[in-house]
Enzyme design. Structure first.
Site, PDB file in Angstrom:
ATOM      1  N   GLY A  10       0.812  -1.216   0.000  1.00 55.40           N
ATOM      2  CA  GLY A  10       0.000   0.000   0.000  1.00 55.40           C
ATOM      3  C   GLY A  10       0.845   1.266   0.000  1.00 55.40           C
ATOM      4  N   ASN A  35      -6.274  -3.155  -2.265  1.00 54.62           N
ATOM      5  CA  ASN A  35      -6.180  -1.726  -2.590  1.00 54.62           C
ATOM      6  C   ASN A  35      -4.770  -1.369  -3.069  1.00 54.62           C
ATOM      7  OD1 ASN A  35      -7.474   0.807  -2.803  1.00 54.62           O
ATOM      8  ND2 ASN A  35      -6.466   1.491  -0.929  1.00 54.62           N
ATOM      9  N   SER A 125      -4.668   6.469  13.621  1.00 59.06           N
ATOM     10  CA  SER A 125      -4.981   7.669  12.852  1.00 59.06           C
ATOM     11  C   SER A 125      -5.445   8.783  13.778  1.00 59.06           C
ATOM     12  CB  SER A 125      -6.106   7.322  11.877  1.00 59.06           C
ATOM     13  OG  SER A 125      -6.659   8.480  11.321  1.00 59.06           O
ATOM     14  N   TYR A 150     -14.845   3.518   9.866  1.00 59.41           N
ATOM     15  CA  TYR A 150     -13.395   3.384   9.694  1.00 59.41           C
ATOM     16  C   TYR A 150     -12.671   3.848  10.959  1.00 59.41           C
ATOM     17  CZ  TYR A 150      -8.668   4.807   8.663  1.00 59.41           C
ATOM     18  OH  TYR A 150      -7.305   4.997   8.757  1.00 59.41           O
ATOM     19  N   LYS A 154     -10.240   1.964  14.246  1.00 59.00           N
ATOM     20  CA  LYS A 154      -8.942   2.366  14.814  1.00 59.00           C
ATOM     21  C   LYS A 154      -9.053   2.500  16.335  1.00 59.00           C
ATOM     22  CE  LYS A 154      -6.651   2.593  10.950  1.00 59.00           C
ATOM     23  NZ  LYS A 154      -5.772   1.496  10.601  1.00 59.00           N
ATOM     24  N   ASN A 200      -9.292  12.438  -1.032  1.00 63.25           N
ATOM     25  CA  ASN A 200      -8.403  13.251  -0.203  1.00 63.25           C
ATOM     26  C   ASN A 200      -7.858  14.438  -0.993  1.00 63.25           C
ATOM     27  OD1 ASN A 200      -7.670  10.147   1.062  1.00 63.25           O
ATOM     28  ND2 ASN A 200      -8.343  11.769   2.415  1.00 63.25           N
ATOM     29  N   PRO A 294     -19.858  16.821   4.618  1.00 66.20           N
ATOM     30  CA  PRO A 294     -20.405  16.264   5.863  1.00 66.20           C
ATOM     31  C   PRO A 294     -19.351  15.469   6.625  1.00 66.20           C
ATOM     32  CG  PRO A 294     -21.867  15.786   4.009  1.00 66.20           C
ATOM     33  CD  PRO A 294     -20.624  16.403   3.432  1.00 66.20           C
TER      34      PRO A 294
HETATM   35  P1  NAD Z   1      -3.466   1.464   1.467  1.00 67.88           P
HETATM   36  O1  NAD Z   1      -4.851   1.048   1.185  1.00 67.88           O
HETATM   37  O2  NAD Z   1      -2.659   2.084   0.399  1.00 67.88           O
HETATM   38  O3  NAD Z   1      -2.636   0.229   2.066  1.00 67.88           O
HETATM   39  C1  NAD Z   1      -3.236  -0.781   2.823  1.00 67.88           C
HETATM   40  C2  NAD Z   1      -2.795  -2.108   2.214  1.00 67.88           C
HETATM   41  O4  NAD Z   1      -3.378  -3.180   2.979  1.00 67.88           O
HETATM   42  C3  NAD Z   1      -3.247  -2.297   0.775  1.00 67.88           C
HETATM   43  O5  NAD Z   1      -2.143  -2.686  -0.025  1.00 67.88           O
HETATM   44  C4  NAD Z   1      -4.295  -3.402   0.850  1.00 67.88           C
HETATM   45  O6  NAD Z   1      -4.299  -4.201  -0.320  1.00 67.88           O
HETATM   46  C5  NAD Z   1      -3.852  -4.168   2.080  1.00 67.88           C
HETATM   47  N1  NAD Z   1      -4.920  -4.893   2.789  1.00 67.88           N
HETATM   48  C6  NAD Z   1      -6.093  -4.402   3.254  1.00 67.88           C
HETATM   49  N2  NAD Z   1      -6.793  -5.363   3.858  1.00 67.88           N
HETATM   50  C7  NAD Z   1      -6.031  -6.488   3.807  1.00 67.88           C
HETATM   51  C8  NAD Z   1      -6.224  -7.826   4.262  1.00 67.88           C
HETATM   52  N3  NAD Z   1      -7.334  -8.209   4.887  1.00 67.88           N
HETATM   53  N4  NAD Z   1      -5.235  -8.723   4.029  1.00 67.88           N
HETATM   54  C9  NAD Z   1      -4.095  -8.357   3.386  1.00 67.88           C
HETATM   55  N5  NAD Z   1      -3.872  -7.124   2.928  1.00 67.88           N
HETATM   56  C10 NAD Z   1      -4.842  -6.188   3.129  1.00 67.88           C
HETATM   57  O7  NAD Z   1      -3.528   2.448   2.737  1.00 67.88           O
HETATM   58  P2  NAD Z   1      -2.405   3.374   3.369  1.00 67.88           P
HETATM   59  O8  NAD Z   1      -2.767   4.776   3.089  1.00 67.88           O
HETATM   60  O9  NAD Z   1      -1.069   2.883   3.005  1.00 67.88           O
HETATM   61  O10 NAD Z   1      -2.683   3.118   4.899  1.00 67.88           O
HETATM   62  C11 NAD Z   1      -1.991   2.144   5.641  1.00 67.88           C
HETATM   63  C12 NAD Z   1      -2.550   2.106   7.050  1.00 67.88           C
HETATM   64  O11 NAD Z   1      -2.440   3.400   7.631  1.00 67.88           O
HETATM   65  C13 NAD Z   1      -4.028   1.721   7.112  1.00 67.88           C
HETATM   66  O12 NAD Z   1      -4.242   0.927   8.260  1.00 67.88           O
HETATM   67  C14 NAD Z   1      -4.714   3.064   7.267  1.00 67.88           C
HETATM   68  O13 NAD Z   1      -5.936   2.942   7.931  1.00 67.88           O
HETATM   69  C15 NAD Z   1      -3.708   3.826   8.110  1.00 67.88           C
HETATM   70  N6  NAD Z   1      -3.823   5.286   7.967  1.00 67.88           N
HETATM   71  C16 NAD Z   1      -3.787   5.835   6.715  1.00 67.88           C
HETATM   72  C17 NAD Z   1      -3.924   7.209   6.581  1.00 67.88           C
HETATM   73  C18 NAD Z   1      -3.940   7.863   5.217  1.00 67.88           C
HETATM   74  O14 NAD Z   1      -4.413   8.992   5.096  1.00 67.88           O
HETATM   75  N7  NAD Z   1      -3.423   7.228   4.178  1.00 67.88           N
HETATM   76  C19 NAD Z   1      -4.068   8.023   7.715  1.00 67.88           C
HETATM   77  C20 NAD Z   1      -4.067   7.410   8.970  1.00 67.88           C
HETATM   78  C21 NAD Z   1      -3.952   6.042   9.086  1.00 67.88           C
HETATM   79  C1  WQD Z   2      -8.286  17.577   4.028  1.00 68.71           C
HETATM   80  C2  WQD Z   2      -8.949  18.940   3.928  1.00 68.71           C
HETATM   81  C3  WQD Z   2     -11.300  18.848   3.407  1.00 68.71           C
HETATM   82  C4  WQD Z   2     -10.806  17.157  -0.588  1.00 68.71           C
HETATM   83  C5  WQD Z   2      -9.024  11.861   5.908  1.00 68.71           C
HETATM   84  C6  WQD Z   2      -9.607  10.861   6.862  1.00 68.71           C
HETATM   85  C7  WQD Z   2      -8.678  10.565   7.982  1.00 68.71           C
HETATM   86  C8  WQD Z   2      -7.294  10.179   7.483  1.00 68.71           C
HETATM   87  C9  WQD Z   2      -6.783  11.083   6.403  1.00 68.71           C
HETATM   88  C10 WQD Z   2      -7.059   7.798   7.613  1.00 68.71           C
HETATM   89  C11 WQD Z   2     -10.325  19.003   4.581  1.00 68.71           C
HETATM   90  C12 WQD Z   2     -10.541  19.508   2.299  1.00 68.71           C
HETATM   91  C13 WQD Z   2     -10.585  17.662   0.669  1.00 68.71           C
HETATM   92  C14 WQD Z   2     -11.321  18.013  -1.605  1.00 68.71           C
HETATM   93  C15 WQD Z   2     -11.325  19.827  -0.029  1.00 68.71           C
HETATM   94  N1  WQD Z   2      -7.268   8.862   6.937  1.00 68.71           N
HETATM   95  N2  WQD Z   2     -10.832  18.980   0.951  1.00 68.71           N
HETATM   96  N3  WQD Z   2     -11.553  19.320  -1.265  1.00 68.71           N
HETATM   97  O1  WQD Z   2     -10.571  14.626   5.888  1.00 68.71           O
HETATM   98  O2  WQD Z   2      -8.480  15.424   7.077  1.00 68.71           O
HETATM   99  O3  WQD Z   2      -8.759  13.037   6.637  1.00 68.71           O
HETATM  100  O4  WQD Z   2      -7.774  11.330   5.422  1.00 68.71           O
HETATM  101  O5  WQD Z   2      -6.973   7.611   8.781  1.00 68.71           O
HETATM  102  O6  WQD Z   2      -9.244   9.552   8.738  1.00 68.71           O
HETATM  103  O7  WQD Z   2     -10.819  11.385   7.363  1.00 68.71           O
HETATM  104  O8  WQD Z   2      -8.310  14.534   4.730  1.00 68.71           O
HETATM  105  O9  WQD Z   2      -7.478  15.053   2.495  1.00 68.71           O
HETATM  106  O10 WQD Z   2      -9.885  14.333   2.750  1.00 68.71           O
HETATM  107  O11 WQD Z   2      -9.190  16.581   3.564  1.00 68.71           O
HETATM  108  O12 WQD Z   2     -11.557  21.008   0.227  1.00 68.71           O
HETATM  109  O13 WQD Z   2     -11.565  17.592  -2.746  1.00 68.71           O
HETATM  110  O14 WQD Z   2      -9.181  19.243   2.536  1.00 68.71           O
HETATM  111  O15 WQD Z   2     -12.543  19.464   3.608  1.00 68.71           O
HETATM  112  O16 WQD Z   2     -10.465  20.270   5.152  1.00 68.71           O
HETATM  113  P1  WQD Z   2      -9.137  14.486   6.120  1.00 68.71           P
HETATM  114  P2  WQD Z   2      -8.711  15.059   3.299  1.00 68.71           P
END
Ligand code: NAD
Ligand code: WQD
Length: 339
Positions: A10, A35, A125, A150, A154, A200, A294
């Protein structure tokens, strides 16, 4: 000794795999590609010039997971990324999200325990803070009111990990609460590859910059922030990856269970990001102000001082580098990893 990386294909997992390989670790990646794409593995090898073991498996498949531990008796720790992460989708598919994220983690913990592996770094997160009472957010702020399934997964996994530690103090667990990871590896070989139209901010902006999307929808300009648009703590994914190295090294030495905010400590608004992206790349980002999305909150940024004090980690990259590296990834991979 090797480190098991779940979800290592990922976005964050692939960057972390690169940092661990570069630091001389042996790694074993497991992923089911729900993913992500297999080509990521070749890109990790191309960047590092190093090889590693990979198993395509679902974490819910206990037998397949046991096989990994059977065949790799040198695994002594795990970085656990695998999970579903789309906030909006989780509202419509709560069963899938709870099942994948909770059962996947429980199966992993059960198997780790069976093989005597009790050291884990977990991807949590900032979403666990829900609507923060104040910013910057410290780790002892109230959690448990996430605004979607989601986020609930966490919160629940953090509780599960605390209970596992309480039941057996031999576990060493580091919980990292990421703020908003963006950017990409400097090589432009790995980066974020969202499915369809990005939810995002940064992936959306990169697609506006490249002409794939006409303009950015700015969700709300009436928040209580310096320009009314939402403020977040964006963190370069390579900085975030390096935090995992520090967290693993630290938890192995100190033991116990601990939680860290992983952010820069600086909040940027949506319009700050638009300006920074334009400055970093020279490209124009067209946007339109629209109503609030929202479930969004006004401002969310970290107090990352605990990670600095205890892990010796702090972010090195600034917002311009984050935007430049995201743009470079988009430019080199207009369709992400492709089909
Ligand atoms: P991602 O989706 O790119 O990576 C997650 C990976 O896990 C993917 O490659 C997917 O194929 C794999 N996966 C999911 N379910 C699985 C399963 N049951 N078995 C095996 N593989 C599985 O996401 P990411 O952005 O790299 O995020 C990684 C972690 O960090 C996640 O737990 C996510 O919730 C957390 N996180 C991400 C963000 C963000 O904004 N990207 C923010 C905070 C926390
Ligand atoms: C950032 C800012 C939007 C898109 C999400 C998850 C969070 C975490 C990270 C995993 C906000 C604004 C966004 C757009 C915009 N993931 N925006 N136009 O909402 O802080 O966090 O991703 O844990 O759990 O909720 O990130 O990048 O979606 O938004 O104006 O097309 O950008 O309103 O203020 P967010 P984001």
């Amino acid at each position: 000794m090797s480190v098991l990386i779940t979800g290592g294909a990922g976005f964050i997992g692939s960057h972390t795999a690169v940092e661990f390989l570069n630091a001389g670790y042996d790694i074993v990646i497991v992923d089911n590609f729900c993913n992500s794409k297999p080509v990521v593995l070749d890109r990790i090898k191309a960047i590092t010039g190093k090889n590693f073991k990979f198993y395509q498996l679902d974490l819910l498949d206990a037998r397949a997971l046991e096989n990994v531990f059977e065949e790799n008796k040198d695994i002594d720790s795990c970085i656990h990324f695998a999970g579903l992460k789309a906030v909006g989708e989780s509202v419509f598919k709560p069963i899938e999200y709870y099942h994948n994220n909770l059962t996947g983690t429980l199966t992993l913990c059960q198997t780790m325990k069976k093989y005597g592996v009790k050291t884990m770094v977990f991807s949590s997160s900032a979403t666990v803070y829900g609507v923060p009472e104040s910013v910057p957010i410290k780790e002892d702020a109230k959690i448990g009111e996430a605004t979607n399934p989601y986020g609930e997964t966490k919160v629940m996994i953090e509780r599960i990990l605390r209970d596992i530690y309480k039941s057996d103090n031999e576990w060493n667990i580091s919980v990292l609460r990421y703020f908003n990871p963006i950017g990409a590896h400097k090589s432009g070989l790995i980066g974020e590859d969202p499915k369809g139209i990005p939810n995002n901010l940064l992936p959306y902006v990169t697609q506006v910059a490249s002409g794939k999307l006409p303009y950015l929808h700015v969700y709300g300009d009436d928040y209580d922030t310096h320009d009314g648009t939402g403020v977040r703590d964006y963190i370069h994914v390579v900085d975030l990856a390096q935090a995992h190295l520090k967290a693993l090294e630290s938890i192995k030495q100190r033991g116990g269970i601990d939680v860290f905010n992983i952010g820069t400590g600086t909040g940027y608004s949506v319009l700050d990001i638009v300006k920074a992206y334009e400055k970093a790349t020279g490209k124009k980002i067209n946007y339109k102000i629209e109503g609030r999305r929202p479930g969004d909150i006004g401002a969310c940024f970290a107090d990352p001082s605990k990670a600095a004090e205890i892990l010796g980690w702090s972010a090195k990259y600034g917002i311009l580098e984050m935007c430049r590296d995201a743009d470079n990834w988009q430019k080199k991979n207009p369709d992400g990893y492709g089909e």
